[in-house]
Scaffold this motif. Sequence first.
Motif, short mmCIF file in Angstrom:
data_model
loop_
_atom_site.label_atom_id
_atom_site.label_comp_id
_atom_site.label_asym_id
_atom_site.label_seq_id
_atom_site.Cartn_x
_atom_site.Cartn_y
_atom_site.Cartn_z
N GLU A 40 27.39 42.76 42.09
CA GLU A 40 26.56 43.58 42.97
C GLU A 40 27.39 44.63 43.71
O GLU A 40 26.93 45.75 43.94
CB GLU A 40 25.82 42.69 43.95
CG GLU A 40 24.76 41.82 43.27
CD GLU A 40 24.11 40.83 44.21
OE1 GLU A 40 24.57 40.72 45.38
OE2 GLU A 40 23.14 40.16 43.80
N ALA A 41 28.64 44.27 44.06
CA ALA A 41 29.47 45.18 44.84
C ALA A 41 30.20 46.21 43.97
O ALA A 41 30.36 47.36 44.38
CB ALA A 41 30.50 44.39 45.65
N HIS A 42 30.63 45.78 42.77
CA HIS A 42 31.53 46.63 42.00
C HIS A 42 31.20 46.73 40.51
O HIS A 42 32.00 47.30 39.75
CB HIS A 42 32.97 46.10 42.11
CG HIS A 42 33.48 45.95 43.50
ND1 HIS A 42 33.65 47.03 44.36
CD2 HIS A 42 33.86 44.84 44.19
CE1 HIS A 42 34.12 46.59 45.52
NE2 HIS A 42 34.26 45.27 45.45
N GLY A 43 30.08 46.18 40.06
CA GLY A 43 29.83 46.05 38.64
C GLY A 43 30.04 47.31 37.83
O GLY A 43 30.83 47.33 36.88
N ASP A 44 29.37 48.39 38.17
CA ASP A 44 29.48 49.63 37.39
C ASP A 44 30.89 50.21 37.47
O ASP A 44 31.42 50.73 36.47
CB ASP A 44 28.45 50.65 37.86
CG ASP A 44 27.03 50.27 37.47
OD1 ASP A 44 26.86 49.44 36.55
OD2 ASP A 44 26.09 50.80 38.10
N ASP A 45 31.50 50.13 38.66
CA ASP A 45 32.86 50.65 38.81
C ASP A 45 33.85 49.82 37.98
O ASP A 45 34.80 50.37 37.41
CB ASP A 45 33.28 50.62 40.28
CG ASP A 45 32.51 51.63 41.12
OD1 ASP A 45 32.06 52.65 40.55
OD2 ASP A 45 32.35 51.40 42.33
N LEU A 46 33.64 48.52 37.91
CA LEU A 46 34.52 47.68 37.10
C LEU A 46 34.37 47.99 35.62
O LEU A 46 35.36 48.01 34.88
CB LEU A 46 34.21 46.20 37.36
CG LEU A 46 34.82 45.62 38.63
CD1 LEU A 46 34.19 44.27 38.95
CD2 LEU A 46 36.33 45.47 38.47
N ARG A 47 33.16 48.24 35.18
CA ARG A 47 32.97 48.59 33.77
C ARG A 47 33.63 49.92 33.43
O ARG A 47 34.20 50.09 32.35
CB ARG A 47 31.47 48.60 33.43
CG ARG A 47 30.92 47.18 33.25
CD ARG A 47 29.45 47.17 32.92
NE ARG A 47 28.61 47.36 34.09
CZ ARG A 47 28.25 46.38 34.93
NH1 ARG A 47 28.65 45.15 34.72
NH2 ARG A 47 27.47 46.63 35.97
#
Length: 220
Positions: free
Chosen positions: A62-69
């Motif tokens: 929820e906090a970083h999902g897209d940034d991590l991908r």
Amino acid sequence: MADTAIFDVDGTLVDTNYQHALAWFRALRRYDITKPMWRIHRGIGMGGDLFVAAVAGREVEEAHGDDLRQAWEEEFDQLIDEIQPFEGAHELLAEVKERGFRLVLASSGKTEHVERFLDLVDGKSLADAWTTSDDVEQSKPEPDIVSAALAKVKGASGIMVGDSVYDAQAAAKLGIPTLGVRTGGFSVGELQEAGVMQVFDSLVAFRNALDGTPLARPSR
């Protein structure tokens, strides 16, 4: 009887799993999240849309999902030149095709990655079709990629070939059996528990045993 062979790409035809694991480790470290590599490896074969929550937890997703991908993609792209096909990958595909089966190379990876890996095994010259992330909404262990693969050809029934428990779980949701290879680092027991009907140590061993599988040469 199966008339279509659906081959997973990453970890099955090309040796990518440990580069994927390292890229995820480095992506997580950008956000001061440290997960043991063995735990990260257990999730390889699952798509990035599900990986973060499964390995790092729902709060991290929820906090970083897209940034991590995005970070994973950047890290993986730095490693991609190291990736090589597994021994016998092209020869196995060629023999399955020669036996009269429709051949679909099924990946939910990014298009530019899939195109590169297909070139490594000269898969485009053999395959009736292939898939990428553009063809699915959810990745394995959801069945979208297997369904998309079958939809691209006129086959009536398929057999899945993969290296991970997630391949088997995705195929099982559509009632499709799976043959497995240990190229992804999963054990025989893990693959069998996930429903894989036969497990081989390598693509070469698989090819040598084809006549004892659902990909046997059709009787005339």
